[in-house]
Design a protein around this motif. Structure first.
Motif, mmCIF file in Angstrom:
data_model
loop_
_atom_site.group_PDB
_atom_site.id
_atom_site.type_symbol
_atom_site.label_atom_id
_atom_site.label_comp_id
_atom_site.label_asym_id
_atom_site.label_seq_id
_atom_site.Cartn_x
_atom_site.Cartn_y
_atom_site.Cartn_z
ATOM 1 N N PRO A 139 -15.840 19.538 -26.764
ATOM 2 C CA PRO A 139 -16.119 21.003 -26.723
ATOM 3 C C PRO A 139 -15.472 21.815 -28.067
ATOM 4 C CG PRO A 139 -14.273 20.148 -25.348
ATOM 5 C CD PRO A 139 -14.932 18.940 -26.007
ATOM 6 N N GLN A 140 -16.300 22.739 -28.345
ATOM 7 C CA GLN A 140 -16.064 23.425 -29.584
ATOM 8 C C GLN A 140 -15.443 24.937 -29.021
ATOM 9 O OE1 GLN A 140 -15.886 22.214 -32.625
ATOM 10 N NE2 GLN A 140 -16.539 20.391 -31.338
ATOM 11 N N ALA A 141 -14.543 25.523 -29.583
ATOM 12 C CA ALA A 141 -14.237 26.847 -29.121
ATOM 13 C C ALA A 141 -15.114 28.043 -29.908
ATOM 14 C CB ALA A 141 -12.888 27.314 -29.775
ATOM 15 N N ALA A 142 -15.802 28.624 -29.325
ATOM 16 C CA ALA A 142 -16.599 29.732 -29.342
ATOM 17 C C ALA A 142 -15.984 30.885 -30.175
ATOM 18 C CB ALA A 142 -17.552 30.049 -28.575
ATOM 19 N N ILE A 143 -16.354 31.438 -31.336
ATOM 20 C CA ILE A 143 -16.003 32.830 -31.737
ATOM 21 C C ILE A 143 -16.816 33.905 -31.118
ATOM 22 C CG2 ILE A 143 -15.716 34.096 -33.803
ATOM 23 C CD1 ILE A 143 -13.746 31.856 -33.375
ATOM 24 N N LYS A 144 -16.142 34.733 -30.361
ATOM 25 C CA LYS A 144 -17.176 35.893 -30.049
ATOM 26 C C LYS A 144 -17.374 36.797 -31.134
ATOM 27 C CE LYS A 144 -14.694 36.099 -25.533
ATOM 28 N NZ LYS A 144 -13.487 36.984 -24.724
ATOM 29 N N THR A 145 -18.760 37.126 -31.029
ATOM 30 C CA THR A 145 -19.431 38.000 -32.255
ATOM 31 C C THR A 145 -19.918 39.395 -31.502
ATOM 32 O OG1 THR A 145 -21.167 36.788 -32.340
ATOM 33 C CG2 THR A 145 -19.284 36.340 -34.017
ATOM 34 N N ASP A 146 -19.643 39.755 -30.452
ATOM 35 C CA ASP A 146 -20.242 40.768 -29.585
ATOM 36 C C ASP A 146 -19.679 42.160 -30.264
ATOM 37 O OD1 ASP A 146 -17.608 40.575 -28.974
ATOM 38 O OD2 ASP A 146 -17.951 40.948 -26.694
ATOM 39 N N HIS A 147 -18.915 42.243 -31.090
ATOM 40 C CA HIS A 147 -18.422 43.379 -31.791
ATOM 41 C C HIS A 147 -19.616 43.884 -32.856
ATOM 42 C CE1 HIS A 147 -16.507 46.093 -34.464
ATOM 43 N NE2 HIS A 147 -15.710 46.365 -33.798
ATOM 44 N N PRO A 148 -20.145 45.073 -32.834
ATOM 45 C CA PRO A 148 -21.403 45.431 -33.483
ATOM 46 C C PRO A 148 -21.024 45.048 -34.980
ATOM 47 C CG PRO A 148 -20.764 46.951 -32.167
ATOM 48 C CD PRO A 148 -19.729 46.131 -31.908
ATOM 49 N N ALA A 149 -20.091 45.279 -35.759
ATOM 50 C CA ALA A 149 -20.057 44.951 -36.894
ATOM 51 C C ALA A 149 -19.695 43.465 -37.353
ATOM 52 C CB ALA A 149 -18.654 45.653 -37.767
ATOM 53 N N LEU A 150 -19.028 42.753 -36.406
ATOM 54 C CA LEU A 150 -18.974 41.222 -36.703
ATOM 55 C C LEU A 150 -20.427 40.520 -36.386
ATOM 56 C CD1 LEU A 150 -15.652 40.419 -34.750
ATOM 57 C CD2 LEU A 150 -15.821 40.397 -37.195
ATOM 58 N N ALA A 151 -21.198 41.021 -35.663
ATOM 59 C CA ALA A 151 -22.627 40.428 -35.340
ATOM 60 C C ALA A 151 -23.456 40.577 -36.751
ATOM 61 C CB ALA A 151 -23.056 41.355 -34.211
ATOM 62 N N GLU A 152 -23.035 41.480 -37.744
ATOM 63 C CA GLU A 152 -23.873 41.389 -38.871
ATOM 64 C C GLU A 152 -23.688 40.362 -39.715
ATOM 65 O OE1 GLU A 152 -23.753 45.424 -40.541
ATOM 66 O OE2 GLU A 152 -24.437 46.359 -38.458
ATOM 67 N N LEU A 153 -22.534 39.749 -39.614
ATOM 68 C CA LEU A 153 -21.926 38.816 -40.387
ATOM 69 C C LEU A 153 -22.931 37.485 -40.552
ATOM 70 C CD1 LEU A 153 -17.980 38.957 -40.297
ATOM 71 C CD2 LEU A 153 -19.431 40.273 -41.808
ATOM 72 N N SER A 154 -22.991 36.806 -41.442
ATOM 73 C CA SER A 154 -23.706 35.562 -41.984
ATOM 74 C C SER A 154 -22.807 34.702 -41.498
ATOM 75 C CB SER A 154 -24.080 35.499 -43.138
ATOM 76 O OG SER A 154 -23.005 34.917 -44.130
ATOM 77 N N LYS A 155 -23.416 33.111 -41.262
ATOM 78 C CA LYS A 155 -22.368 32.321 -40.906
ATOM 79 C C LYS A 155 -21.345 31.960 -41.744
ATOM 80 C CE LYS A 155 -22.667 27.160 -39.211
ATOM 81 N NZ LYS A 155 -23.735 26.251 -39.158
ATOM 82 N N ARG A 156 -21.786 31.941 -43.209
ATOM 83 C CA ARG A 156 -20.907 31.685 -44.157
ATOM 84 C C ARG A 156 -19.831 32.900 -44.004
ATOM 85 N NH1 ARG A 156 -20.164 28.594 -48.173
ATOM 86 N NH2 ARG A 156 -20.369 27.245 -46.637
ATOM 87 N N GLU A 157 -20.199 34.325 -43.849
ATOM 88 C CA GLU A 157 -19.124 35.287 -44.048
ATOM 89 C C GLU A 157 -18.224 35.101 -42.911
ATOM 90 O OE1 GLU A 157 -22.058 38.314 -46.110
ATOM 91 O OE2 GLU A 157 -22.077 38.470 -44.120
ATOM 92 N N MET A 158 -18.847 34.643 -41.522
ATOM 93 C CA MET A 158 -17.879 34.476 -40.459
ATOM 94 C C MET A 158 -17.093 33.403 -40.925
ATOM 95 S SD MET A 158 -17.550 35.944 -37.884
ATOM 96 C CE MET A 158 -16.299 35.845 -36.422
ATOM 97 N N GLU A 159 -17.503 32.407 -41.252
ATOM 98 C CA GLU A 159 -16.257 31.154 -41.786
ATOM 99 C C GLU A 159 -15.208 31.798 -42.519
ATOM 100 O OE1 GLU A 159 -18.814 26.949 -41.887
ATOM 101 O OE2 GLU A 159 -19.217 28.528 -43.551
ATOM 102 N N ILE A 160 -15.541 32.481 -43.590
ATOM 103 C CA ILE A 160 -14.375 32.913 -44.629
ATOM 104 C C ILE A 160 -13.606 33.795 -43.804
ATOM 105 C CG2 ILE A 160 -14.134 34.570 -46.617
ATOM 106 C CD1 ILE A 160 -16.731 33.284 -47.991
ATOM 107 N N LEU A 161 -14.311 34.886 -42.884
ATOM 108 C CA LEU A 161 -13.284 35.618 -41.942
ATOM 109 C C LEU A 161 -12.250 34.957 -41.042
ATOM 110 C CD1 LEU A 161 -12.459 38.590 -41.322
ATOM 111 C CD2 LEU A 161 -14.520 38.437 -39.677
ATOM 112 N N GLU A 162 -12.857 33.932 -40.790
ATOM 113 C CA GLU A 162 -11.928 33.103 -39.936
ATOM 114 C C GLU A 162 -10.649 32.391 -40.474
ATOM 115 O OE1 GLU A 162 -14.224 30.067 -37.861
ATOM 116 O OE2 GLU A 162 -15.854 31.561 -37.192
ATOM 117 N N ARG A 163 -11.167 32.146 -41.882
ATOM 118 C CA ARG A 163 -10.068 31.559 -42.822
ATOM 119 C C ARG A 163 -9.129 32.535 -43.290
ATOM 120 N NH1 ARG A 163 -11.512 27.827 -40.873
ATOM 121 N NH2 ARG A 163 -9.203 27.664 -40.664
#
Length: 213
Positions: A139-163
């Motif tokens: 099972p993988q932990a899901a990152i919520k991206t329901d925030h309007p601004a977060l939803a605009e990030l690409s997969k790579r941008e989200m990875e960097i934000l998590e880091r």
């Protein structure tokens, strides 16, 4: 099938080239000692497949793969490396590689892998495949991206934000994702603009608040 070998070790390139010379359907049309050279040869030679190492001077193999797949999507990439950790495998797959084979593979396995990836299939060394199955079964932990601004990030941008949220520096993020520090910095600028925040600390706080909601 036209093939480019990208590896910074001349003796290894020579061994692979000699192996491919024993076949009638596989032809080495170029050799590169760095990711930058692999990118240049791809543009000049338009090969069907690139045998790509990960650790090379300058542009590494994974970042080179990402750029090649963006610019020349029909060119297939088979990673041929000694690195078998999960981070290397999954980062290479996300970059667009269709196969991942270890350098200690026997000649039959290597030739089969080349032909498989060159014809549009996907292939992995047996131990790599077993670990991938285990990874995706867990099972993988899901990152919520329901925030309007977060939803605009690409997969790579989200990875960097998590880091960033984990407190990693640009250099650490670059090493983890096999991209250059300049690429990380450019992505962070884009992230800050999309999130409309002043710095990485505000971006971290926004992500934290989103996860808590």
């Amino acid at each position: 099938m036209k093939i480019v070998i990208a590896d910074d070790h001349p003796l290894f390139r020579n061994g692979v080239r000699n192996l491919l010379k024993t076949t009638e359907d596989l032809e080495v049309v170029g050799e590169a000692a760095s990711g930058d050279e692999a990118l240049e040869l791809t543009a000049a030679l338009q090969p069907d497949l690139i045998l790509m190492d990960i650790r090379m001077p300058g542009l590494n193999g994974i970042e080179a793969t990402r750029l090649i797949k963006e610019r020349f999507p029909r060119v297939e990439v088979l990673m041929l490396t000694m690195f078998q950790d999960d981070r290397s495998v999954f980062t290479a797959m996300r970059a667009g590689a269709k196969g991942y084979v270890l350098k200690d593979a026997d000649e039959t396995e290597l030739l089969q892998s080349i032909r498989m990836v060159g014809s549009g299939g996907a292939v992995f060394s047996s131990d790599i495949a077993a670990r991938m199955i285990h990874y995706f079964a867990a099972p993988q932990a899901a990152i919520k991206t329901d925030h309007p601004a977060l939803a605009e990030l690409s997969k790579r941008e989200m990875e960097i934000l998590e880091r960033i949220a984990e407190g990693e520096t640009n250099a650490q993020i670059a090493a983890r994702l096999y991209i250059s520090a300049k690429t990380v910095a450019n992505n962070i600028s884009t992230i800050l603009n999309k999130l409309q925040v002043a710095d990485r600390h505000e971006a971290k706080r926004l992500l934290k608040e989103s996860l808590e909601n």
